[in-house]
Design a protein around this motif. Structure first.
Motif, PDB file in Angstrom:
ATOM      1  N   ARG A 527      42.158  39.226  49.010  1.00 51.84           N
ATOM      2  CA  ARG A 527      41.308  40.250  48.886  1.00 51.84           C
ATOM      3  C   ARG A 527      41.342  41.083  47.530  1.00 51.84           C
ATOM      4  N   SER A 528      40.193  41.236  47.304  1.00 47.71           N
ATOM      5  CA  SER A 528      40.171  42.396  45.920  1.00 47.71           C
ATOM      6  C   SER A 528      39.680  43.629  46.279  1.00 47.71           C
ATOM      7  N   PHE A 529      40.550  44.862  45.436  1.00 48.98           N
ATOM      8  CA  PHE A 529      40.091  46.070  45.660  1.00 48.98           C
ATOM      9  C   PHE A 529      40.074  46.500  44.170  1.00 48.98           C
ATOM     10  N   ALA A 530      38.686  46.697  43.748  1.00 44.71           N
ATOM     11  CA  ALA A 530      38.605  47.043  42.207  1.00 44.71           C
ATOM     12  C   ALA A 530      39.446  46.463  41.371  1.00 44.71           C
ATOM     13  N   THR A 531      40.391  46.941  40.690  1.00 44.53           N
ATOM     14  CA  THR A 531      41.503  46.388  39.601  1.00 44.53           C
ATOM     15  C   THR A 531      42.581  45.630  40.462  1.00 44.53           C
ATOM     16  N   THR A 532      42.507  45.352  41.745  1.00 39.61           N
ATOM     17  CA  THR A 532      43.718  44.924  42.473  1.00 39.61           C
ATOM     18  C   THR A 532      43.542  43.970  43.167  1.00 39.61           C
ATOM     19  N   LYS A 533      43.975  42.827  43.145  1.00 32.76           N
ATOM     20  CA  LYS A 533      44.048  41.555  44.058  1.00 32.76           C
ATOM     21  C   LYS A 533      45.061  41.220  44.783  1.00 32.76           C
ATOM     22  N   PHE A 534      45.089  40.728  46.094  1.00 33.73           N
ATOM     23  CA  PHE A 534      46.087  40.724  46.919  1.00 33.73           C
ATOM     24  C   PHE A 534      45.592  38.942  47.522  1.00 33.73           C
ATOM     25  N   LYS A 535      46.825  38.328  47.509  1.00 29.51           N
ATOM     26  CA  LYS A 535      46.867  37.022  47.950  1.00 29.51           C
ATOM     27  C   LYS A 535      48.059  36.832  48.806  1.00 29.51           C
ATOM     28  N   ALA A 536      47.889  36.008  49.922  1.00 30.59           N
ATOM     29  CA  ALA A 536      48.888  35.651  50.720  1.00 30.59           C
ATOM     30  C   ALA A 536      48.706  34.504  51.617  1.00 30.59           C
ATOM     31  N   GLY A 537      49.892  33.709  52.056  1.00 25.61           N
ATOM     32  CA  GLY A 537      49.499  32.367  52.463  1.00 25.61           C
ATOM     33  C   GLY A 537      50.816  31.638  53.183  1.00 25.61           C
ATOM     34  N   PHE A 538      50.513  30.465  53.753  1.00 27.49           N
ATOM     35  CA  PHE A 538      51.664  29.910  54.307  1.00 27.49           C
ATOM     36  C   PHE A 538      51.522  28.436  54.185  1.00 27.49           C
ATOM     37  N   LEU A 539      52.302  27.639  54.392  1.00 26.11           N
ATOM     38  CA  LEU A 539      52.296  26.273  54.494  1.00 26.11           C
ATOM     39  C   LEU A 539      53.215  25.511  55.393  1.00 26.11           C
ATOM     40  N   MET A 613      51.540  37.704  46.802  1.00 27.65           N
ATOM     41  CA  MET A 613      51.361  37.955  45.416  1.00 27.65           C
ATOM     42  C   MET A 613      50.193  38.875  45.238  1.00 27.65           C
ATOM     43  N   PHE A 614      50.195  39.544  44.146  1.00 26.56           N
ATOM     44  CA  PHE A 614      49.072  40.294  43.874  1.00 26.56           C
ATOM     45  C   PHE A 614      48.821  40.158  42.203  1.00 26.56           C
ATOM     46  N   GLU A 615      47.728  40.854  42.050  1.00 24.04           N
ATOM     47  CA  GLU A 615      47.347  40.715  40.564  1.00 24.04           C
ATOM     48  C   GLU A 615      46.903  42.253  40.359  1.00 24.04           C
ATOM     49  N   GLN A 616      47.542  42.843  39.138  1.00 27.25           N
ATOM     50  CA  GLN A 616      47.036  44.306  38.878  1.00 27.25           C
ATOM     51  C   GLN A 616      46.300  44.116  37.360  1.00 27.25           C
ATOM     52  N   LYS A 617      45.040  44.629  37.505  1.00 28.77           N
ATOM     53  CA  LYS A 617      44.385  44.698  36.163  1.00 28.77           C
ATOM     54  C   LYS A 617      44.189  46.248  35.509  1.00 28.77           C
ATOM     55  N   PHE A 618      44.835  46.312  34.278  1.00 30.01           N
ATOM     56  CA  PHE A 618      44.893  47.931  33.701  1.00 30.01           C
ATOM     57  C   PHE A 618      44.934  47.787  32.337  1.00 30.01           C
ATOM     58  N   SER A 619      44.791  48.680  31.466  1.00 29.59           N
ATOM     59  CA  SER A 619      44.785  48.646  30.092  1.00 29.59           C
ATOM     60  C   SER A 619      45.709  49.589  29.469  1.00 29.59           C
ATOM     61  N   LEU A 620      46.338  48.976  28.479  1.00 28.73           N
ATOM     62  CA  LEU A 620      47.379  49.654  27.693  1.00 28.73           C
ATOM     63  C   LEU A 620      46.916  49.839  26.390  1.00 28.73           C
ATOM     64  N   PHE A 621      46.987  50.915  25.525  1.00 29.61           N
ATOM     65  CA  PHE A 621      46.366  50.859  24.219  1.00 29.61           C
ATOM     66  C   PHE A 621      45.244  50.142  23.916  1.00 29.61           C
ATOM     67  N   LEU A 623      44.091  47.617  25.483  1.00 26.06           N
ATOM     68  CA  LEU A 623      44.255  46.264  25.668  1.00 26.06           C
ATOM     69  C   LEU A 623      43.995  45.833  27.092  1.00 26.06           C
ATOM     70  N   PRO A 624      43.167  45.062  27.442  1.00 28.79           N
ATOM     71  CA  PRO A 624      43.047  44.635  28.831  1.00 28.79           C
ATOM     72  C   PRO A 624      44.354  43.936  29.287  1.00 28.79           C
ATOM     73  N   ILE A 625      45.109  44.137  30.538  1.00 27.53           N
ATOM     74  CA  ILE A 625      46.167  43.328  30.808  1.00 27.53           C
ATOM     75  C   ILE A 625      45.871  42.952  32.490  1.00 27.53           C
ATOM     76  N   ARG A 626      46.620  41.733  32.532  1.00 28.71           N
ATOM     77  CA  ARG A 626      46.514  41.011  33.917  1.00 28.71           C
ATOM     78  C   ARG A 626      48.173  40.857  34.410  1.00 28.71           C
ATOM     79  N   PHE A 627      48.492  41.643  35.509  1.00 25.91           N
ATOM     80  CA  PHE A 627      49.825  41.348  35.877  1.00 25.91           C
ATOM     81  C   PHE A 627      49.747  40.773  37.163  1.00 25.91           C
TER      82      PHE A 627
END
Length: 929
Positions: A527-539, A613-621, A623-627
């Motif tokens: 699921r994505s929320f603007a600049t944030t994305k969450f992901k979960a799962g099982f195996l 896991m999650f992914e966060q997009k933001f800018s620093l100086f 510069l677009p950054i993905r964490f």
């Protein structure tokens, strides 16, 4: 001019311009015509029955700038790739150009650019242009990769530290004695692309350190097509050499790689060693009244004898042949889109190799010194069927089924001397047939709940792997060296024992069967929320393996008759020696069994895994950054039942719980460049075979292979950095740094016993370290000088170092060395010429790697500071020329132009040498679109 009645199907994909991730649920509209649709869960769309005219395409998605593609001309026949940029003003529209590259290399580079992992890859179009004969040899073109016996080694980590996946499902090991997957089993034509993931994120299985090879097949073909390809190849070891290939009469289905029963154990044979021993004991009882002697004689006479008869064959280019068929299509029924891909492959190949094998005692006096030849026939039969469905709501369902069957039929002839303990001259003859069959079927769903903007995917997989080795025939003839010095005509006599057990490595017939079944289910939500994305799962993954082996021996009566003894020196006519009439319990040949309870084992592995896991997009100086961060939990239980060499029961229950964290940072330093940093933890569990105490004699390397029930799993800390620049669709510059720290690294080791070598597995004490740097460049030379626009280079260099400290037991046995399989460097260089106007492609490729350990020896046992067996670097140069003539492609390839040899050394002495020769191949491909 456009026809007023003609229509076409408009297809394309919509991606995030920054992360290159697909955007499901995007709105796609035609401005001039009231037609539109939404993208599916993979970002794809299709608008059917569009009037054949230029159209304007408008694409919009919440949170992104709308895009207009003006004057799209259907005559270009291009699938659109549309990039949407994050929104600045809600009403702002951007006019963009959208094109589809006809070269899949751009897709690989786009994936590499946008991936959350550090990954490399190779497209099927690139594989087809290379001189390589199959998927396994093509994989070595990837940076940091070397191959050993068709098994992949990544970044200096040996073959056991990598894994393979097909459409997101882990593939089983294809070898009884290794934790490996043989990529020659899976044809390259079956895949759309191959990616090699080198860094871990929690949505991947954590059981790797080197890399995960991901094989991906297609869902929905862009268009309908039919392709047929036929090819032939030849090797210099067989050129103009009449009757130089040694073979034997096999079964009537050998040509399709299936044994028809000719090599199977006779029906009615005792089902176990204990049953057969009971029968043997009865026969040895002078007061037996059960007729056991006659039963044993009849059992021996029922073995197939024709598979022992040696024949010589002249191999022509028509004998080495292959044919592949491929059909793909997509069509619509009531707004439901169906995709079909079907592949079939058959290949038959004869290979002759000249070999030398030597082994040494602890003081490096020669134990065995041998010369000979290996005569190998390989038959591969495979099929793949993918069915896919996309609903009007953009949901995707797919059934992907593949089956491959490979048989290897090998005759090994080694003539040599045993100078260690017995002072013999010997002639060894073995005939080894193995059949491997892999069936895999996956039911998959890729769903998108539009109101919630929620992605949901799931996969149910069933797979079955079988490896059957029926009637591995092994015979050794010998004579005393002193006798030969006095009389050079002293015959070589088959080494038969006059006891009940016998020795199957000297005269015997070995039968083994491995069956592995796997069932797995995995599911992920995103699921994505603007600049944030969450992901979960099982195996959930359940694997069961059963391995059984029987070693039957040829023995003789203590009162062997002279007429049969006279036959025992005819080493080129084994069928005459083992003629059914020669099995006479009182004065002839007999059969026995030297199987052990440890020769069979049964194992199960159960894995529960979950991640977030999650992914966060933001800018620093600016510069677009993905964490990207998260953690994976793996609960794993391995159980194994077998016996040790003393035939005491061995029961292993190995339970582990591991948290595997992962942190990744991606800086988008410009529109076409990234800086990546990653730190994570992975692991490497022992395989069933590495646990099992089963000891098997490897006739090719003249050593025993034995498992170790005391192994522990390895934990690996991985740190990666990469800077990558993408100047254009098909160009790349990158530099990568990596560091790996292994706890309890699992290593191979060999040590000499009283009369033979044993190869086993052990945990290293302390930590092992592996680190290096990788460089890669893909460049079109037209940017330097326009006349060179059809020429490009692809090159990569990896510099790698490793260190492991192993205490092998006893005083003064500390071993400080590189890790097993680690080469200090690997280098690839390819010069490619591609002329679209003439349809000409030329590829000249070069490959080499540094000196590496391929067998670890015990320090403190061998009397040398560095007793290990090394593979010595060689230079491999290959050439391929492809010419397109209408709807035909003609390809001519030469592999190993420099006639390089595979060469091994131990303590400065020749340990092994294989002359593989130069290969030539010619193929013709017809494609109908």
């Amino acid at each position: 001019m456009f026809s007023s009645e003609a229509t076409f199907n408009l297809e394309g994909k919509v991606f995030d311009a920054i992360s290159y991730e697909p955007l499901p649920g995007a709105t796609v509209q035609l401005v001039e015509i009231p037609k539109g649709t939404f993208t599916d869960v993979k970002g794809r769309f299709r608008i059917s029955n569009v009037p054949f005219q230029k159209v304007t395409v408008k694409v919009s998605y919440i949170g992104y700038k709308p895009s207009l593609i003006s004057d799209y001309d259907p005559r270009e026949n291009n699938e659109l790739e549309i990039l949407l940029y994050p929104e600045v003003k809600a009403t702002q529209e951007v006019t963009v150009e959208a094109v589809r590259s006809k070269d899949n290399e751009s897709a690989i580079l786009n994936f590499k650019k946008s991936s959350t992992n550090l990954s490399d890859g190779i497209s099927i179009s690139e594989i087809r242009r290379l001189p390589d004969k199959g998927l396994s040899s093509a994989l070595k073109r990837i940076s940091g990769v070397t191959m050993f016996n068709d098994f992949i080694m990544v970044r200096g980590s040996n073959e056991r530290y990598s894994s393979a996946m097909l459409n997101g499902v882990t593939l089983p090991s294809t070898e009884a004695d290794k934790k490996v997957f043989s990529f020659d089993l899976f044809p390259g034509d079956f895949v759309e692309n191959v990616t090699l993931v080198k860094s871990f994120t929690p949505d991947l299985p954590g059981n790797f350190a080197g890399g995960v090879v991901q094989l991906n097949t297609i869902d929905f073909p862009a268009s309908s097509s039919f392709k047929i390809s036929v090819s032939s190849n030849y090797n210099s070891n067989l050129v103009q050499k009449d009757a130089d290939f040694i073979t034997y009469p096999g079964g009537k289905y050998d040509w399709i790689g299936i044994d028809d029963g000719s090599r199977q154990m006779p029906s009615g044979f005792p089902a176990s060693r204990s049953e057969f021993n009971t029968l043997l004991n009865q026969a040895n009882n002078p007061f037996d009244t059960t007729g056991a002697k006659n039963k044993i004689e009849n059992l021996a006479k029922n073995f197939k004898n024709n598979t022992l008869k040696q024949q010589q064959k002249t191999v022509s280019p028509l004998d080495n042949r292959s044919i592949s068929l491929q059909y793909s299509s997509s069509f619509e029924i009531s707004d439901y889109l169906f995709g079909l891909t079907a592949n079939g492959l058959y290949s038959n190949e004869f290979v002759s190799q000249i070999i030398q094998r030597n082994t040494y005692l602890s003081n490096f006096d020669t134990l065995y010194k041998t010369f000979g030849g290996k005569y190998h026939r390989s038959v591969n039969l495979g099929s793949l069927i993918n069915l896919a469905l996309r609903t009007p709501g953009g949901q995707i369902y797919a059934l992907k089924t593949s089956f491959v069957n490979n048989s290897d039929d090998e005759i090994l002839i080694l003539d040599g001397t045993d100078l260690g303990y017995q002072f013999l001259e010997f002639k060894s003859r073995s005939m080894h047939y193995s059949q491997k069959a892999l069936f895999s079927s996956s039911l998959q769903g890729n769903n998108f709940i539009n109101p919630l903007k929620l992605k949901f995917d799931w996969t149910l997989n069933l797979s079955n792997f079988v490896k059957d080795e029926p009637d591995y025939r092994r015979f050794r003839f010998s004579r005393q060296l002193l006798d030969a010095q006095y009389d050079p005509n002293t015959p070589f006599v088959l080494e038969l024992l006059a006891n009940q057990q016998g020795d199957g490595t000297r005269a015997g017939r070995f039968f083994s069967n491995l069956k592995e079944n796997k069932i797995s289910f995995q599911s992920n939500i995103e699921r994505s929320f603007a600049t944030t994305k969450f992901k979960a799962g099982f195996l959930f993954d359940q694997t069961s393996r059963k391995f059984t082996a029987r070693s039957l021996t040829i023995t003789m009566s203590p009162y062997l008759s002279e007429d049969i003894y006279a036959l025992l020196s005819d080493y080129d006519n084994l069928d005459k020696i083992l003629d059914p009439s020669n099995f006479r319990y009182e004065d002839g040949l007999r059969i026995g069994e030297d199987s052990k309870l440890s020769d069979s084992y049964q194992g199960n592995e159960r894995l529960f895994a979950g991640f977030i896991m999650f992914e966060q997009k933001f800018s620093l100086f600016n510069l677009p950054i993905r964490f990207i961060g998260g953690v994976r939990l793996e609960n794993n239980l391995i159980t194994l039942s077998s016996h040790n060499i003393n035939e005491e029961p061995v029961e292993i229950s190995y339970l582990t719980n591991d948290f595997l964290p992962s942190l990744n940072l991606i800086l988008l330093t410009s529109k076409n460049s990234n800086f990546r940093a990653s730190i994570n933890r992975t692991l490497a569990r022992p395989s069933f075979r590495e646990f099992a105490p089963f000891a098997f004699y490897d006739y090719y390397e003249l050593s025993l292979v034995q498992g170790n029930p005391n192994l522990r799993r390895s934990l690996i800390t991985n740190i990666d950095f990469r800077y990558e620049i993408f100047p254009s669709l098909n160009e790349l510059y990158s530099i990568s740094l990596f560091y790996k720290n292994f706890q309890n690294a699992i290593e191979e080791t060999i040590f000499p016993q009283q009369s033979e070598l044993t190869r086993t597995f052990a945990n290293a004490n302390g930590t092992a370290k592996n680190y290096g740097v990788e460089f890669e460049i893909r460049k079109n030379l037209g940017s330097f000088w326009s006349p060179l626009k059809d020429i490009s280079i692809i090159s990569n260099l990896a510099l790698i170092s490793s260190n492991v400290e192993v205490n092998q037991g006893g005083k003064g046995t500390e071993d400080n060395r590189p890790m097993w399989g680690q080469a200090p460097y690997t280098f690839n260089f390819g010069l490619f010429y591609q002329n679209q106007n003439t349809g000409t492609n030329i590829a000249l490729t070069y490959y080499t790697f540094g000196k590496r350990i391929i067998r670890v020896s015990q320090v403190g046992v061998y009397q040398a500071k560095d007793p290990h067996v090394y593979e010595i670097p060689q230079n491999y140069l290959d050439l391929a020329v492809i010419q397109k003539i209408g709807i035909f492609d003609i390809k001519f390839a030469i592999r190993n132009l420099l006639n390089a040899r595979v060469y091994y050394e131990q303590n400065g002495k020749v340990w092994g040498l294989t002359k593989i020769g130069t290969s030539f191949s010619l193929s013709l491909t017809y494609t109908s679109l």
